[in-house]
Design a protein around this motif. Structure first.
Motif, PDB file in Angstrom:
ATOM      1  N   GLN A  67       0.854  -1.181   0.000  1.00 48.45           N
ATOM      2  CA  GLN A  67       0.000   0.000   0.000  1.00 48.45           C
ATOM      3  C   GLN A  67       0.893   1.236   0.000  1.00 48.45           C
ATOM      4  OE1 GLN A  67      -2.626   0.264   3.380  1.00 48.45           O
ATOM      5  NE2 GLN A  67      -3.280   2.362   2.913  1.00 48.45           N
ATOM      6  N   SER A  68       0.592   2.182  -0.863  1.00 49.27           N
ATOM      7  CA  SER A  68       1.349   3.429  -0.902  1.00 49.27           C
ATOM      8  C   SER A  68       0.858   4.372   0.182  1.00 49.27           C
ATOM      9  CB  SER A  68       1.195   4.097  -2.276  1.00 49.27           C
ATOM     10  OG  SER A  68       1.781   3.299  -3.283  1.00 49.27           O
ATOM     11  N   LEU A  69       1.792   4.937   0.924  1.00 52.17           N
ATOM     12  CA  LEU A  69       1.485   5.897   1.981  1.00 52.17           C
ATOM     13  C   LEU A  69       2.386   7.114   1.802  1.00 52.17           C
ATOM     14  CD1 LEU A  69       1.301   3.462   5.044  1.00 52.17           C
ATOM     15  CD2 LEU A  69      -0.624   4.415   3.772  1.00 52.17           C
ATOM     16  N   GLN A  70       2.256   8.077   2.701  1.00 52.49           N
ATOM     17  CA  GLN A  70       3.111   9.260   2.682  1.00 52.49           C
ATOM     18  C   GLN A  70       3.559   9.591   4.100  1.00 52.49           C
ATOM     19  OE1 GLN A  70       0.702  12.291   0.726  1.00 52.49           O
ATOM     20  NE2 GLN A  70       1.645  11.836  -1.254  1.00 52.49           N
ATOM     21  N   VAL A  71       4.845   9.879   4.225  1.00 51.67           N
ATOM     22  CA  VAL A  71       5.398  10.333   5.498  1.00 51.67           C
ATOM     23  C   VAL A  71       5.513  11.852   5.424  1.00 51.67           C
ATOM     24  CG1 VAL A  71       7.376  10.274   7.052  1.00 51.67           C
ATOM     25  CG2 VAL A  71       6.671   8.183   5.855  1.00 51.67           C
ATOM     26  N   LEU A 113       7.371  -0.838   6.904  1.00 48.08           N
ATOM     27  CA  LEU A 113       7.192   0.449   6.247  1.00 48.08           C
ATOM     28  C   LEU A 113       8.563   0.974   5.838  1.00 48.08           C
ATOM     29  CD1 LEU A 113       5.210   2.780   5.491  1.00 48.08           C
ATOM     30  CD2 LEU A 113       5.796   3.819   7.701  1.00 48.08           C
ATOM     31  N   ARG A 114       8.690   1.383   4.584  1.00 45.26           N
ATOM     32  CA  ARG A 114       9.927   1.986   4.089  1.00 45.26           C
ATOM     33  C   ARG A 114       9.562   3.223   3.286  1.00 45.26           C
ATOM     34  NH1 ARG A 114       8.543  -2.315   0.647  1.00 45.26           N
ATOM     35  NH2 ARG A 114       9.135  -2.101  -1.566  1.00 45.26           N
ATOM     36  N   TYR A 115      10.496   4.160   3.167  1.00 47.43           N
ATOM     37  CA  TYR A 115      10.154   5.442   2.555  1.00 47.43           C
ATOM     38  C   TYR A 115      11.378   6.057   1.892  1.00 47.43           C
ATOM     39  CZ  TYR A 115      12.217   7.025   6.972  1.00 47.43           C
ATOM     40  OH  TYR A 115      13.062   7.213   8.040  1.00 47.43           O
ATOM     41  N   ASP A 116      11.129   6.916   0.904  1.00 49.57           N
ATOM     42  CA  ASP A 116      12.210   7.676   0.271  1.00 49.57           C
ATOM     43  C   ASP A 116      12.739   8.707   1.255  1.00 49.57           C
ATOM     44  OD1 ASP A 116      11.538   6.233  -1.960  1.00 49.57           O
ATOM     45  OD2 ASP A 116      10.848   7.955  -3.142  1.00 49.57           O
ATOM     46  N   VAL A 127      17.806  12.163   8.805  1.00 50.06           N
ATOM     47  CA  VAL A 127      17.436  10.820   9.249  1.00 50.06           C
ATOM     48  C   VAL A 127      16.416  10.820  10.375  1.00 50.06           C
ATOM     49  CG1 VAL A 127      18.302   8.623  10.159  1.00 50.06           C
ATOM     50  CG2 VAL A 127      19.722   9.948   8.584  1.00 50.06           C
ATOM     51  N   THR A 128      16.762  11.414  11.515  1.00 45.40           N
ATOM     52  CA  THR A 128      16.032  11.182  12.761  1.00 45.40           C
ATOM     53  C   THR A 128      14.580  11.649  12.707  1.00 45.40           C
ATOM     54  OG1 THR A 128      18.135  11.610  13.863  1.00 45.40           O
ATOM     55  CG2 THR A 128      16.196  11.403  15.258  1.00 45.40           C
ATOM     56  N   ASP A 129      14.351  12.884  12.268  1.00 49.91           N
ATOM     57  CA  ASP A 129      13.004  13.450  12.327  1.00 49.91           C
ATOM     58  C   ASP A 129      12.010  12.647  11.495  1.00 49.91           C
ATOM     59  OD1 ASP A 129      14.087  15.397  13.921  1.00 49.91           O
ATOM     60  OD2 ASP A 129      14.103  16.956  12.372  1.00 49.91           O
ATOM     61  N   ASP A 130      12.409  12.278  10.291  1.00 48.18           N
ATOM     62  CA  ASP A 130      11.480  11.558   9.414  1.00 48.18           C
ATOM     63  C   ASP A 130      11.230  10.143   9.909  1.00 48.18           C
ATOM     64  OD1 ASP A 130      11.371  13.844   7.887  1.00 48.18           O
ATOM     65  OD2 ASP A 130      12.860  13.153   6.436  1.00 48.18           O
ATOM     66  N   ALA A 131      12.237   9.529  10.515  1.00 47.76           N
ATOM     67  CA  ALA A 131      12.035   8.190  11.085  1.00 47.76           C
ATOM     68  C   ALA A 131      11.025   8.234  12.229  1.00 47.76           C
ATOM     69  CB  ALA A 131      13.364   7.626  11.572  1.00 47.76           C
ATOM     70  N   LEU A 132      11.112   9.255  13.065  1.00 52.83           N
ATOM     71  CA  LEU A 132      10.160   9.380  14.178  1.00 52.83           C
ATOM     72  C   LEU A 132       8.743   9.616  13.652  1.00 52.83           C
ATOM     73  CD1 LEU A 132      12.351  11.521  16.584  1.00 52.83           C
ATOM     74  CD2 LEU A 132      11.548   9.190  17.017  1.00 52.83           C
ATOM     75  N   THR A 133       8.613  10.424  12.611  1.00 49.69           N
ATOM     76  CA  THR A 133       7.293  10.654  12.007  1.00 49.69           C
ATOM     77  C   THR A 133       6.747   9.367  11.402  1.00 49.69           C
ATOM     78  OG1 THR A 133       7.898  12.942  11.515  1.00 49.69           O
ATOM     79  CG2 THR A 133       6.018  12.036  10.337  1.00 49.69           C
ATOM     80  N   ALA A 134       7.620   8.616  10.729  1.00 49.36           N
ATOM     81  CA  ALA A 134       7.188   7.348  10.126  1.00 49.36           C
ATOM     82  C   ALA A 134       6.758   6.352  11.198  1.00 49.36           C
ATOM     83  CB  ALA A 134       8.318   6.774   9.275  1.00 49.36           C
ATOM     84  N   LEU A 135       7.436   6.357  12.339  1.00 45.35           N
ATOM     85  CA  LEU A 135       7.036   5.465  13.440  1.00 45.35           C
ATOM     86  C   LEU A 135       5.629   5.809  13.936  1.00 45.35           C
ATOM     87  CD1 LEU A 135      10.305   5.104  15.561  1.00 45.35           C
ATOM     88  CD2 LEU A 135       9.035   3.251  14.462  1.00 45.35           C
ATOM     89  N   LYS A 136       5.325   7.091  14.052  1.00 51.85           N
ATOM     90  CA  LYS A 136       3.980   7.488  14.475  1.00 51.85           C
ATOM     91  C   LYS A 136       2.941   7.026  13.459  1.00 51.85           C
ATOM     92  CE  LYS A 136       5.434  11.582  17.095  1.00 51.85           C
ATOM     93  NZ  LYS A 136       5.356  13.074  17.183  1.00 51.85           N
ATOM     94  N   LEU A 137       3.270   7.175  12.189  1.00 54.54           N
ATOM     95  CA  LEU A 137       2.361   6.721  11.136  1.00 54.54           C
ATOM     96  C   LEU A 137       2.114   5.224  11.249  1.00 54.54           C
ATOM     97  CD1 LEU A 137       0.836   7.174   8.439  1.00 54.54           C
ATOM     98  CD2 LEU A 137       3.024   6.845   7.266  1.00 54.54           C
ATOM     99  N   LEU A 138       3.183   4.469  11.445  1.00 57.35           N
ATOM    100  CA  LEU A 138       3.071   3.009  11.533  1.00 57.35           C
ATOM    101  C   LEU A 138       2.244   2.596  12.738  1.00 57.35           C
ATOM    102  CD1 LEU A 138       4.005   0.458  10.091  1.00 57.35           C
ATOM    103  CD2 LEU A 138       6.139   0.556  11.397  1.00 57.35           C
ATOM    104  N   ASP A 155       0.006  -4.060  15.124  1.00 59.50           N
ATOM    105  CA  ASP A 155       0.002  -4.226  16.576  1.00 59.50           C
ATOM    106  C   ASP A 155       0.928  -3.168  17.178  1.00 59.50           C
ATOM    107  OD1 ASP A 155       0.284  -4.938  19.203  1.00 59.50           O
ATOM    108  OD2 ASP A 155       0.856  -7.018  18.822  1.00 59.50           O
ATOM    109  N   PRO A 156       0.386  -2.150  17.836  1.00 58.80           N
ATOM    110  CA  PRO A 156       1.243  -1.054  18.319  1.00 58.80           C
ATOM    111  C   PRO A 156       2.199  -1.479  19.425  1.00 58.80           C
ATOM    112  CG  PRO A 156      -0.990  -0.800  19.148  1.00 58.80           C
ATOM    113  CD  PRO A 156      -1.033  -1.935  18.174  1.00 58.80           C
ATOM    114  N   GLN A 157       1.957  -2.638  20.033  1.00 54.77           N
ATOM    115  CA  GLN A 157       2.848  -3.131  21.080  1.00 54.77           C
ATOM    116  C   GLN A 157       4.074  -3.843  20.505  1.00 54.77           C
ATOM    117  OE1 GLN A 157       2.262  -2.347  24.334  1.00 54.77           O
ATOM    118  NE2 GLN A 157       0.563  -1.186  23.420  1.00 54.77           N
ATOM    119  N   HIS A 158       4.050  -4.081  19.205  1.00 53.12           N
ATOM    120  CA  HIS A 158       5.158  -4.821  18.591  1.00 53.12           C
ATOM    121  C   HIS A 158       5.604  -4.139  17.295  1.00 53.12           C
ATOM    122  CE1 HIS A 158       5.216  -8.102  21.437  1.00 53.12           C
ATOM    123  NE2 HIS A 158       3.903  -8.078  21.425  1.00 53.12           N
ATOM    124  N   VAL A 159       6.076  -2.916  17.443  1.00 54.49           N
ATOM    125  CA  VAL A 159       6.673  -2.161  16.339  1.00 54.49           C
ATOM    126  C   VAL A 159       8.176  -2.086  16.591  1.00 54.49           C
ATOM    127  CG1 VAL A 159       6.842   0.082  15.204  1.00 54.49           C
ATOM    128  CG2 VAL A 159       4.603  -0.838  15.844  1.00 54.49           C
TER     129      VAL A 159
END
Length: 462
Positions: free
Chosen positions: A142-146, A206-209, A230-241, A248-252
Motif C-alpha cells: 500500500q502506498s502511503l506518505q510520510v 514500512l519503508r520510505y524515500d 534521518v532522525t526526524d522523518d524516522a520518528l514521524t514514520a514510526l507514528k504513522l506506523l 500491533d502497536p505493542q510490537h513495532v
C-alpha cells in the motif's frame, strides 16, 4: 537534485575527419574523469579541443560532478572503458562511474588527435537483472506518505495479504545519501527484499524515500543536520506506523542499515513506542573517521603513489581535522567532507551510538557481514560485541561470507559486489524473523530482561 539532468550540452556538431586513435581517446577520457574527480579545472581543460574550450565551463562541470556525489555518495570506482566508432569517423569512449548508490556512464567523444570534442553523462543501461519482479502470492503493498516540513515522502507499507489480526511491524531506515525506499544500490534493492520476506513471515514493514532524495534540490546549500536527514522523518514514520489499524502497536520494531543503524539508538531514545531495535552494519566510530578510512583506501587503490596522491590524502586528513575541531560560533561557510555543510558534521559531533544504545531498555539485534568493506567487522562490529556480549537484552550475529548489503560478497570483496545482482541472504532474514518471534513468545527477550536468560548472545552464521 532528484531530477538532476545528466545530459550536458557539450556534444558539439561533429565534422568528418580521420578517426582518432582508440588508445589516445581512452587515455584522454580517463585523464579527464580523474581531473573531474579531483576538482582540478586547470588539468581538465588541457584535454579539450578548441571548440570544447569555447563551449564548456570547467567550473560547471566540476559542480555537476559534486552534485553527483551529493546525490549518490562517493565515487567507488571508475570502471572499464569501452570504445566504439562515433559519428563522422570519431571515436566514443563509454566509462561506467560507480558511485556508492548509482552507476552512470560518462560518454566522451574524441577528435583525430584524441582530444575531447564532447562529453555527456547518461544513466547506465538497464539490464534484465534490474527489472522489478512482481510481489509473490500472499504479499500486498500500500502506498502511503510520510509528512515532512518540506512535503510528503513516498512510502510503502508491505504486509501479509491475509490479515486476521493485528501484526507486528518493522520500520526500515536506510543508510547514507539520498536513498529511495528500496535502498536501491545498482541492481540490488535490499529493503525490498526484507519487506517481502518479512511479509511472508506475517510481519509488516514500512519503508520510505529519504528527504534528501525527494527534496534534495531544495535542501542543497542549506544548513542541514543529521536530524533533518534521518532522525526526524524516522520518528514521524514510526507514528504513522503505530496508527495503522492493521499494526500491533505493542510490537513495532526499528531496523536501521549503515547510517540508519548508527542513528537507530538516537531514534529509539526519542520514543517510548518501540518493542526492539535491529542494527544492520552499524558504525561504532564517528562518521568522519569511517569515511576517512573508506576514502583513504579508495585513493590508495586507484591513484599511483605520486605527490598528487599524497596531496589528496593530506587534503582528506585536513578536512577531517576541521570537522574534529568545529567551533559552533564560527562554522565554515564552505562544505566539508562529502560536500556536506559544517552544520551536518556539528550535529553528529556529540552523538555516541554505543553509549546511546547502552542506555536503551528495549531488546536489540546487531547484525554484521564479515566481508563488509564499508563498516568493519573488526573495528565496528567488534566494538558492539565487546560492549554487549554479556548483555542479556542484546543478540549479536555475524555472517562470514556476506557484504555490506548482507548479500554474498566477492573474493576479495569490493565495489563490484554492489553491481552484482543478488538478494539479502535468507539466513539474515530468517534470523530477524526468529528474533521478532522471540519477542512475541514466552521465551522472548522481554522475559530475558527479568530472568537474565539469553542463550547464545553471540552467534556466527554461515
Amino acid at each position: 537534485m532528484r531530477h538532476l539532468l545528466l545530459c550536458l550540452p557539450f556534444l558539439l556538431p561533429w565534422i568528418a575527419q580521420a578517426a582518432p586513435s582508440t588508445d589516445d581517446c581512452a587515455a584522454h577520457s580517463q585523464a579527464l574523469l580523474d581531473a573531474l574527480h579531483r576538482g582540478d579545472a586547470q588539468t581538465l581543460t588541457t584535454h579539450f579541443n578548441p571548440a570544447m574550450h569555447q563551449a564548456a565551463d570547467p567550473a560547471r562541470l566540476i559542480n555537476t560532478w559534486q552534485r553527483f556525489t551529493d546525490q549518490w555518495g562517493v565515487l567507488q570506482e571508475i570502471g572499464h572503458a569501452q570504445s566504439k566508432p562515433g559519428l563522422a569517423a570519431r571515436t566514443v569512449v563509454i566509462t561506467p562511474l560507480h558511485f556508492a548508490q548509482k552507476t552512470i556512464d560518462a560518454v566522451v567523444a574524441c577528435d583525430a588527435d584524441g582530444s575531447v570534442a564532447g562529453l555527456h553523462f547518461v544513466p547506465e543501461a538497464t539490464s534484465a537483472a534490474t527489472t522489478m519482479t512482481p510481489l509473490p502470492p500472499g504479499v500486498s503493498q500500500q502506498s502511503l506518505q510520510v509528512p515532512t516540513p518540506l512535503g510528503p515522502l513516498p512510502a510503502t507499507l508491505t504486509f501479509p495479504s491475509a490479515i486476521h489480526e493485528r501484526v507486528p511491524a518493522v520500520l526500515l531506515v536506510a543508510g547514507s545519501g539520498p536513498s529511495d525506499g528500496d535502498e536501491t544500490i545498482g541492481p540490488n534493492k535490499p529493503f525490498r527484499d526484507l519487506a517481502i520476506k518479512l511479509a511472508q513471515a506475517e510481519i509488516a514493514s514500512l519503508r520510505y524515500d529519504k528527504r534528501t532524495l525527494t527534496y534534495g534540490a531544495r535542501m542543497a546549500g542549506q544548513n542541514m543536520t543529521i536530524d533533518q536527514e534521518v532522525t526526524d522523518d524516522a520518528l514521524t514514520a514510526l507514528k504513522l506506523l503505530h496508527g495503522l489499524p492493521t499494526i500491533d502497536p505493542q510490537h513495532v520494531y526499528l531496523l536501521g542499515h549503515s547510517l540508519g543503524a548508527m542513528l537507530a539508538p538516537k531514534i529509539a531514545q526519542k520514543t517510548n513506542d518501540l518493542a526492539g531495535v535491529i542494527l544492520m552494519a552499524a558504525p561504532a566510530r564517528p562518521l568522519q573517521r569511517l569515511l576517512l578510512e573508506q576514502l583513504t583506501r579508495k585513493i590508495e587503490m586507484h591513484t599511483p603513489a605520486t605527490a598528487e596522491r599524497q596531496h589528496q590524502l593530506d587534503a582528506l586528513q585536513a578536512q577531517v581535522a576541521v570537522i574534529d575541531q568545529l567551533d559552533p560560533q564560527h562554522l565554515p561557510k564552505t562544505p566539508l567532507l562529502l560536500h556536506l555543510p559544517a552544520s551536518y558534521w556539528l550535529s553528529l559531533r556529540d552523538y555516541d551510538p554505543m553509549a546511546t544504545a547502552q542506555a536503551l531498555k528495549v531488546p536489540m539485534l546487531v547484525l554484521q557481514g564479515d566481508r563488509d568493506v564499508q563498516v568493519s567487522a573488526q573495528r565496528d562490529f567488534g566494538r558492539w560485541r565487546q560492549a554487549f556480549v554479556s548483555n542479556p537484552r542484546v543478540r549479536l550475529i555475524d555472517y562470514p561470507t556476506l557484504s555490506h548489503l548482507f548479500m554474498p560478497a566477492g573474493d576479495p570483496p569490493g565495489p563490484a559486489d554492489y553491481r552484482r545482482p543478488a538478494h539479502v541472504a535468507d539466513k539474515v532474514i530468517g534470523d530477524i524473523v526468529q528474533w521478532i518471534d522471540d519477542q512475541l513468545t514466552d521465551t522472548s527477550c522481554g522475559r530475558c530482561l527479568t530472568t537474565g536468560e539469553m542463550p547464545h548472545p553471540v552467534t556466527h552464521a554461515g
